[in-house]
Design an enzyme around this catalytic site. Structure first.
Site, short mmCIF file in Angstrom:
data_model
loop_
_atom_site.label_atom_id
_atom_site.label_comp_id
_atom_site.label_asym_id
_atom_site.label_seq_id
_atom_site.Cartn_x
_atom_site.Cartn_y
_atom_site.Cartn_z
N THR A 77 0.82 -1.21 0.00
CA THR A 77 0.00 0.00 0.00
C THR A 77 0.86 1.26 0.00
OG1 THR A 77 -1.64 -1.20 1.30
CG2 THR A 77 -1.86 1.18 1.21
N TYR A 95 -13.38 -3.15 -0.71
CA TYR A 95 -14.56 -2.56 -1.34
C TYR A 95 -15.73 -3.54 -1.44
CZ TYR A 95 -17.49 0.30 -4.36
OH TYR A 95 -18.54 1.01 -4.87
N TYR A 129 -2.75 -10.45 4.23
CA TYR A 129 -2.65 -9.07 4.70
C TYR A 129 -4.03 -8.60 5.14
CZ TYR A 129 -1.57 -4.01 4.50
OH TYR A 129 -1.41 -2.67 4.78
N ARG A 145 -8.55 -0.16 5.59
CA ARG A 145 -8.51 0.07 4.15
C ARG A 145 -9.49 -0.81 3.37
NH1 ARG A 145 -4.48 3.25 2.19
NH2 ARG A 145 -2.77 3.78 3.60
N LYS A 182 0.29 -10.51 7.71
CA LYS A 182 0.58 -9.15 8.13
C LYS A 182 -0.71 -8.64 8.77
CE LYS A 182 1.72 -4.50 6.49
NZ LYS A 182 1.94 -3.62 5.31
N ILE A 205 6.15 -5.75 9.15
CA ILE A 205 6.34 -5.12 7.85
C ILE A 205 6.07 -3.65 8.09
CG2 ILE A 205 5.53 -4.93 5.47
CD1 ILE A 205 4.94 -7.92 5.52
#
Length: 295
Positions: free
Chosen positions: A46, A109, A135, A140, A164, A206
């Site tokens: 990202t 989304y 992830y 997000r 992550k 990370i």
């Protein structure tokens, strides 16, 4: 996957004032991370702003990092999306031989159910020729990948080797660490709670801020992994205000201001992202100067 223990850096993509990719600055960022002692590099996460890059630009960034790294550190490539078929197609056609693993975000989304998330990653695991890092970043994606789903995937697919975890929820992280398969790695996706997660049994981070201060941040994580708690928290508290600052007005606006303060790269982002405002820029500049004095 011992190569994923410690500090990985989620590389940003530096842009020139004309918004083209700043190749020389990208090379500087990669070399700074490597010379600073991080354990591996993460390309096109990202932080890289890959959502605003063309496919040709993404390929250019990948090749630049691969060529700069020259095999010095393990590399992880971000390959994800909210169209499962498209992700699978990329995995089947892309040469993944330079990479130790892929990092794949939970679908955004669409807001799938937990079963939908499971089926998405099942398809990815079956298509990938390299290990898969899940992830989870609900802020997000709009949906949280629950520990039960993560553990189901970890137990069902040998090549799903890590997560992550960036929900910012220590209780959720503790549940993952407590119940995970023996060799499955729980990596922090939040710089602020990376050390507490490591001390609880996590395997590393990370990180965003580590590419600005790779030596200090990666040392903090190594101290945590070695259970040198007092020394680790001394570094944690040096960085805590700065971590808050670099995310205050969004990522990667904050880390790009760090780069500008360090003289590494311009603080230029592509819309809809914008640089931090003057007040925050001044505070970040002060933080950077303070860290340099302490080093």
């Amino acid at each position: 996957m011992q190569s994923l223990i410690g500090t990985g850096v989620a590389l940003a993509t530096p842009f020139k004032k004309d918004l083209s990719i700043d190749t020389e600055a990208l090379i500087r960022i990669v070399n700074l991370s490597i010379d600073g002692g991080v354990e591996y590099l993460v390309i096109l996460g990202t932080t890289a702003e890959n959502a605003t890059m063309t496919q040709a630009e993404r390929e250019f960034v990948i090749q630049t990092v691969v060529d700069t790294n020259k095999g010095r550190l393990p590399m992880v490539l971000g390959v994800g999306g909210n169209n499962t078929a498209e992700v699978v197609a990329e995995l089947k056609t892309r040469d993944l031989s330079p990479f130790d693993a892929i990092l794949s975000i939970s679908p955004y989304y669409n807001k799938p159910t937990q079963e939908g998330i499971y089926q998405h990653f099942k398809a990815i695991a079956q298509a990938s020729s390299v290990p898969v890092i899940l992830y989870n970043v609900p802020s997000r994606t709009g949906s949280n990948m629950l520990p039960s789903t993560v553990l189901r995937l970890a137990n069902d697919f040998e090549n799903i080797v890590a997560i992550k975890e960036a929900a910012g929820d220590m209780i959720q992280a503790l549940r993952l660490i407590k119940d995970k398969p023996k060799d499955f790695l729980v990596l922090s996706g939040d710089d602020m709670i990376a050390l507490p997660m490591v001390l609880a049994g996590g395997s590393g981070v990370i990180s965003v801020i580590a590419q600005g201060f790779p030596m200090e941040f990666s040392e903090m994580i190594r101290l945590g992994l070695n259970r040198k708690v007092d020394d680790a928290f001394k570094l944690q508290y040096q960085f805590s205000d700065g971590i808050d600052m670099i995310f205050e007005q969004g990522n990667p606006a904050g880390i790009k201001q760090v780069f500008q303060s360090l003289g590494i790269a311009e603080n230029t982002l592509r819309l809809p992202l914008v640089p931090v405002d003057e007040s925050l820029a001044n505070r970040i500049d002060g933080f950077v100067k303070n860290i340099i004095q302490l080093s």
